[in-house]
Design a protein around this motif. Sequence first.
Motif, PDB file in Angstrom:
ATOM      1  N   LYS A 197      -4.219 -21.520  12.590  1.00 18.83           N
ATOM      2  CA  LYS A 197      -5.071 -20.369  12.908  1.00 18.83           C
ATOM      3  C   LYS A 197      -5.845 -20.614  14.194  1.00 18.83           C
ATOM      4  N   VAL A 198      -6.312 -21.828  14.373  1.00 19.06           N
ATOM      5  CA  VAL A 198      -7.032 -22.201  15.589  1.00 19.06           C
ATOM      6  C   VAL A 198      -6.085 -22.137  16.785  1.00 19.06           C
ATOM      7  N   ARG A 199      -4.883 -22.667  16.597  1.00 15.80           N
ATOM      8  CA  ARG A 199      -3.885 -22.638  17.670  1.00 15.80           C
ATOM      9  C   ARG A 199      -3.548 -21.196  18.038  1.00 15.80           C
ATOM     10  N   MET A 200      -3.470 -20.338  17.040  1.00 15.23           N
ATOM     11  CA  MET A 200      -3.168 -18.920  17.277  1.00 15.23           C
ATOM     12  C   MET A 200      -4.299 -18.267  18.081  1.00 15.23           C
ATOM     13  N   LEU A 201      -5.530 -18.533  17.692  1.00 15.56           N
ATOM     14  CA  LEU A 201      -6.680 -17.991  18.422  1.00 15.56           C
ATOM     15  C   LEU A 201      -6.647 -18.428  19.883  1.00 15.56           C
ATOM     16  N   TYR A 202      -6.432 -19.696  20.104  1.00 11.23           N
ATOM     17  CA  TYR A 202      -6.401 -20.238  21.459  1.00 11.23           C
ATOM     18  C   TYR A 202      -5.261 -19.608  22.267  1.00 11.23           C
ATOM     19  N   ALA A 203      -4.088 -19.527  21.682  1.00 13.71           N
ATOM     20  CA  ALA A 203      -2.926 -18.958  22.380  1.00 13.71           C
ATOM     21  C   ALA A 203      -3.132 -17.479  22.679  1.00 13.71           C
ATOM     22  N   ASN A 207      -6.307 -11.725  34.492  1.00 15.47           N
ATOM     23  CA  ASN A 207      -5.865 -12.560  35.613  1.00 15.47           C
ATOM     24  C   ASN A 207      -5.263 -13.892  35.155  1.00 15.47           C
ATOM     25  N   ARG A 208      -4.542 -13.850  34.045  1.00 21.51           N
ATOM     26  CA  ARG A 208      -3.935 -15.085  33.558  1.00 21.51           C
ATOM     27  C   ARG A 208      -2.809 -15.525  34.490  1.00 21.51           C
ATOM     28  N   SER A 209      -2.610 -16.806  34.545  1.00 28.15           N
ATOM     29  CA  SER A 209      -1.572 -17.363  35.411  1.00 28.15           C
ATOM     30  C   SER A 209      -0.280 -17.535  34.612  1.00 28.15           C
ATOM     31  N   VAL A 210       0.796 -17.758  35.323  1.00 27.28           N
ATOM     32  CA  VAL A 210       2.081 -18.021  34.680  1.00 27.28           C
ATOM     33  C   VAL A 210       1.971 -19.284  33.832  1.00 27.28           C
ATOM     34  N   GLU A 211       1.237 -20.267  34.317  1.00 24.66           N
ATOM     35  CA  GLU A 211       1.060 -21.517  33.576  1.00 24.66           C
ATOM     36  C   GLU A 211       0.320 -21.272  32.259  1.00 24.66           C
ATOM     37  N   GLU A 212      -0.695 -20.408  32.294  1.00 20.03           N
ATOM     38  CA  GLU A 212      -1.433 -20.102  31.061  1.00 20.03           C
ATOM     39  C   GLU A 212      -0.556 -19.365  30.058  1.00 20.03           C
ATOM     40  N   VAL A 213       0.269 -18.456  30.547  1.00 23.56           N
ATOM     41  CA  VAL A 213       1.185 -17.736  29.651  1.00 23.56           C
ATOM     42  C   VAL A 213       2.221 -18.704  29.082  1.00 23.56           C
ATOM     43  N   ALA A 214       2.732 -19.605  29.909  1.00 30.82           N
ATOM     44  CA  ALA A 214       3.692 -20.602  29.431  1.00 30.82           C
ATOM     45  C   ALA A 214       3.048 -21.517  28.396  1.00 30.82           C
ATOM     46  N   ASN A 215       1.780 -21.856  28.593  1.00 29.61           N
ATOM     47  CA  ASN A 215       1.055 -22.669  27.622  1.00 29.61           C
ATOM     48  C   ASN A 215       0.892 -21.906  26.311  1.00 29.61           C
ATOM     49  N   ALA A 216       0.525 -20.627  26.403  1.00 25.75           N
ATOM     50  CA  ALA A 216       0.404 -19.796  25.197  1.00 25.75           C
ATOM     51  C   ALA A 216       1.759 -19.707  24.496  1.00 25.75           C
TER      52      ALA A 216
END
Length: 170
Positions: A25-31, A39-48
């Motif tokens: 659940k925590v991982r889901m919230l963070y993602a 203004n999310r980056s490609v890296e942030e989306v890839a991390n999610a």
Amino acid sequence: LKEYRFYDALIDGARAFRLDSNNLKVRMLYAEALNNKENRSVEEVANAQRHFTYIVVNEPKNTDALVSLASTYRYLQDSENAFKYVNQALQIDVKKREAYALKGSLYMDLKNYDLAKSSYITATQQDPEFYEAWLHLAILYHKENNPICLEYYQTAYELQPKDGELLYSW
């Protein structure tokens, strides 16, 4: 997240993830916070995407994670995988309004406006108070100069009368 305060959710989600990275659940919230950040980056989306994949591997019937994973693929312009995961979510829950809305957006990306409208209509059938789907339908019909757009704008207005995007488009 429900109040669209993604920056605050990201701070809380990152802190909670550092404290307990095994909690799905925590991982889901963070993602979700990463994936919805302005203004999310490609890296942030890839991390999610990596986090959503982890969740789906551990909870294969988690339709929220499947739809969110599909949205990361959409952002990365991989419609094939986006459709794969959104359809997987719909196989589990045929009434998942967010899945139909995402399919509508995917079809919009592909300029298949008839299937986009069909997907958004299905989303409103699953939840008649799903504002975003009504707004997308209004805008789609508006672009076609179809007067039915006024009915869709009216429905959207009744749901969120102060939304600036709605008022401008209408």
